[in-house]
Design an enzyme around this catalytic site. Structure first.
Site, short mmCIF file in Angstrom:
data_model
loop_
_atom_site.label_atom_id
_atom_site.label_comp_id
_atom_site.label_asym_id
_atom_site.label_seq_id
_atom_site.Cartn_x
_atom_site.Cartn_y
_atom_site.Cartn_z
N LYS A 64 0.87 -1.19 0.00
CA LYS A 64 0.00 0.00 0.00
C LYS A 64 0.90 1.23 0.00
O LYS A 64 1.47 1.61 1.02
CB LYS A 64 -0.93 0.03 1.22
CG LYS A 64 -2.06 1.02 0.96
CD LYS A 64 -2.50 1.81 2.14
CE LYS A 64 -1.61 2.79 2.78
NZ LYS A 64 -1.42 4.06 2.08
N GLU A 104 9.85 1.10 10.60
CA GLU A 104 10.91 2.07 10.29
C GLU A 104 10.29 3.44 10.44
O GLU A 104 9.48 3.86 9.59
CB GLU A 104 11.42 1.86 8.86
CG GLU A 104 12.15 0.56 8.64
CD GLU A 104 13.51 0.52 9.30
OE1 GLU A 104 14.05 1.59 9.64
OE2 GLU A 104 14.04 -0.59 9.51
N CYS A 106 14.12 10.60 6.92
CA CYS A 106 14.10 10.06 8.29
C CYS A 106 15.48 10.13 8.92
O CYS A 106 15.61 10.29 10.12
CB CYS A 106 13.59 8.62 8.27
SG CYS A 106 14.54 7.55 7.17
N GLU A 118 10.67 15.86 15.20
CA GLU A 118 11.05 15.70 13.80
C GLU A 118 10.31 16.76 12.98
O GLU A 118 9.08 16.75 12.93
CB GLU A 118 10.68 14.30 13.30
CG GLU A 118 11.16 14.03 11.89
CD GLU A 118 10.71 12.67 11.37
OE1 GLU A 118 9.50 12.37 11.46
OE2 GLU A 118 11.57 11.93 10.86
P1 NAD Z 1 2.57 8.57 7.78
O1 NAD Z 1 2.83 7.73 8.96
O2 NAD Z 1 1.55 9.63 7.89
O3 NAD Z 1 2.12 7.64 6.54
C1 NAD Z 1 2.91 6.57 6.09
C2 NAD Z 1 2.03 5.52 5.44
O4 NAD Z 1 1.18 4.92 6.41
C3 NAD Z 1 1.08 6.06 4.37
O5 NAD Z 1 0.99 5.09 3.34
C4 NAD Z 1 -0.24 6.20 5.11
O6 NAD Z 1 -1.35 6.12 4.25
C5 NAD Z 1 -0.18 5.00 6.05
N1 NAD Z 1 -0.90 5.11 7.32
C6 NAD Z 1 -0.97 6.19 8.11
N2 NAD Z 1 -1.66 5.89 9.24
C7 NAD Z 1 -2.00 4.57 9.16
C8 NAD Z 1 -2.70 3.66 10.01
N3 NAD Z 1 -3.19 4.04 11.18
N4 NAD Z 1 -2.86 2.39 9.61
C9 NAD Z 1 -2.36 1.97 8.42
N5 NAD Z 1 -1.70 2.78 7.55
C10 NAD Z 1 -1.52 4.08 7.93
O7 NAD Z 1 4.00 9.15 7.37
P2 NAD Z 1 4.39 10.12 6.16
O8 NAD Z 1 4.06 11.51 6.52
O9 NAD Z 1 3.88 9.57 4.87
O10 NAD Z 1 5.99 9.92 6.13
C11 NAD Z 1 6.88 10.65 6.89
C12 NAD Z 1 7.42 9.84 8.05
O11 NAD Z 1 8.03 8.63 7.58
C13 NAD Z 1 8.50 10.57 8.80
O12 NAD Z 1 8.27 10.45 10.19
C14 NAD Z 1 9.78 9.84 8.41
O13 NAD Z 1 10.82 9.93 9.35
C15 NAD Z 1 9.28 8.45 8.24
N6 NAD Z 1 10.21 7.64 7.42
C16 NAD Z 1 10.98 6.71 8.03
C17 NAD Z 1 11.91 5.96 7.29
C18 NAD Z 1 12.78 4.93 7.95
O14 NAD Z 1 13.37 4.12 7.23
N7 NAD Z 1 12.92 4.92 9.27
C19 NAD Z 1 12.01 6.17 5.92
C20 NAD Z 1 11.20 7.13 5.32
C21 NAD Z 1 10.29 7.86 6.09
#
Ligand code: NAD
Length: 489
Positions: free
Chosen positions: A182, A256, A290, A388
């Protein structure tokens, strides 16, 4: 430069290697964060579409069409997928750039090279892995085998989608799993393209699916009883919610999540040589990374010199339309994230930090641009040092001795990345060992495809990359052989 010619309109979902009709007529539009132009649209997947994809994945997994293939054959398919991505790199990078706003050049280095690197890395890890071993225990011989964990639900963020897709499909497929991806609602188009390339590389029918959607589709995947493991990359907030739901069904779950990493500059560091990388690791991908090292810890006596050197580097960044020659910094992904970043900058000033450098960015396209910001007079209890920001904002924090620097680095809810800058590499390694974080660089920072990557504390659970990444998609089984039996007879 390759550009995305016309909007990519897709009327079906890529489920199990076939295009199938979606359950509902709802659509997801993707607009270019820099220009506001329509990049394309896809069906908005819902719980019924997730169910169709999971059923295809379950059937393919249970049939053994992929899970029972010899690991070396699966590894060869991953290498082929990496090759196909490399061959179509210009087209893929242009599409990812149009979807999430980084320059195609940055997409090529930060996402494509890293993505094909991990695909080849997982293939190598699989080739070197002991898929079966005989142990000599209390009762005699035990055969220890490793088997795929099963059907995997992969949920990812928008900030580096090409890399993240490779880092979800790669280990899951190397292990023999079937996967339902997804993607983030902001970046579904490249996911469809990449899934087709994996099929072309030899992934059989049923094994991979893409269901674009938002939180609802993500939750349906997390809750589905036929999913064995969730692998999630995104925010800590969503990660906690997902982990709690995985607990309900005792699904395996790796996370992650976010970071607030520290770069520790020692008193013997070469400041001129360090400054470009210190700034780059703080604001890469417009700070939407991240692993961004947004806290730069400096000896108090060298603070002014370091800030001056970093300011000169930050001032050389060129915000602009990502597809235009000369641009080195794209926009923030959307208005909501832009407001959040601006809010953090205002909070930093209100709490007493000084903006030693703040680039003013003129109006560019319809994009939400934030230029590099370097804050000084920051203490580690300020909001900008704790949360962050996910924008190009660096906080310089002064320390008096190295123990204090280590304590500041560790005084964080997160623990994802970090670095030490010094003329003495061994001294850097000793300090790196004392920071509670998943990866550290000495005088630079990069993610190594062959070595574990992941977070301590609120930065996540589990590891990606290399042998450790492969193992997180495996179950370990012990087959206890009869007493007195010898497999060597
Ligand atoms: P987000 O958590 O809002 O969304 C990420 C994904 O999760 C999206 O596909 C979203 O639709 C889905 N999602 C959100 N809530 C959900 C739930 N309750 N149940 C199931 N799916 C859900 O994050 P974002 O704003 O898209 O991304 C930014 C974040 O990602 C930052 O905090 C960044 O640090 C982190 N990130 C971490 C890594 C790593 O490897 N550690 C890599 C890239 C990004």
């Amino acid at each position: 430069m390759t550009a995305v010619a016309a909007p990519i309109e897709t009327s079906q979902l890529y489920i199990g290697g076939h295009w199938v009709d979606p359950h509902s007529a709802d659509r997801l539009e993707v607009t270019n964060p820099a220009t506001g132009e329509l990049v394309g649209s896809v069906p908005l997947g819902d719980a019924d579409d997730i169910d169709a994809a999971v059923r295809a994945a379950r059937a393919s997994f249970d049939s053994g069409v992929w899970s029972a293939r010899p690991p070396a054959e699966r590894a060869a398919v991953l290498r082929k997928a990496a090759q196909l991505i490399e061959e179509r790199s210009a087209e893929i990078c242009a599409l990812v750039s149009a979807e999430m706003g980084a320059t195609p050049g940055d997409v090529a280095t930060l996402q494509q090279l890293a993505g094909t690197g991990v695909l080849n890395g997982y293939a190598d890890a699989s080739d070197a892995y002991d898929w079966e071993e005989t142990r000599h225990g209390l009762f005699g011989e035990t055969l220890v085998t490793r088997e795929a964990v099963g059907v995997v639900g992969a949920i990812i963020a928008w900030n580096v989608p090409l890399f993240l897709i490779c880092n979800k499909f790669g280990p899951a497929l190397a292990a023999g799993c079937s996967v339902v991806l997804k993607p983030a609602p902001e970046t579904p188009l490249n996911a469809n393209l990449l899934a087709q390339l994996f099929t072309e590389a030899g992934v059989p029918e049923g094994v991979i699916s893409v269901v674009p959607g938002g939180v609802e589709a993500g939750q349906a995947l997390v809750d589905h009883p036929d999913v064995d493991k969730i692998t999630f990359t995104g925010s800590t907030l969503a990660g906690k919610a997902i982990a709690a739901r995985c607990g309900e069904t005792l699904k395996r779950c790796s996370l992650e999540l976010g970071g607030k990493s520290a770069a520790i500059v020692l008193d013997d560091a070469d400041i001129a040589a360090s400054a470009p990388m210190l700034v780059f690791t703080g604001i890469l991908n417009s700070g939407q990374a991240c692993v961004a090292q947004t806290r730069v810890l400096v000896p108090r006596s060298k603070k002014d010199e370091i800030v001056e050197a970093m300011t000169a580097v930050a001032a050389s960044f060129v915000p602009g339309l990502p597809a235009e020659e000369g641009t080195t910094m794209g926009p923030i992904i959307n208005a909501k994230q832009y407001e959040k970043v601006r809010g953090y900058i205002a909070t930093g000033k209100a709490e007493g930090a000084t903006a030693a450098y703040e680039m003013e960015v003129p109006e560019i396209g319809t994009g939400h641009f934030v230029g590099p910001v370097i804050f000084t007079d920051v203490t580690n209890d300020m909001t900008i040092a704790r949360e962050e920001i996910f924008g190009p904002v660096i906080s310089v924090i002064a320390y008096d001795d190295v123990d204090e620097a280590i304590a500041i680095a560790n005084d964080s809810d997160y623990g994802l990345a970090g670095s030490v800058w010094t003329a003495d590499v061994q001294r850097g390694v000793e300090i790196a060992k004392q920071v509670r974080t998943g990866t550290m660089g000495i005088n630079w920072y990069a993610i190594d495809p062959a070595s574990p990557f992941g977070g301590y504390k609120n930065s996540g659970i589990g590891r990606e990359n290399g042998r450790e990444g492969l193992e997180s998609y495996l179950e370990h089984k012990a087959i206890i052989l009869p007493m007195g039996y010898s497999s060597e007879q």
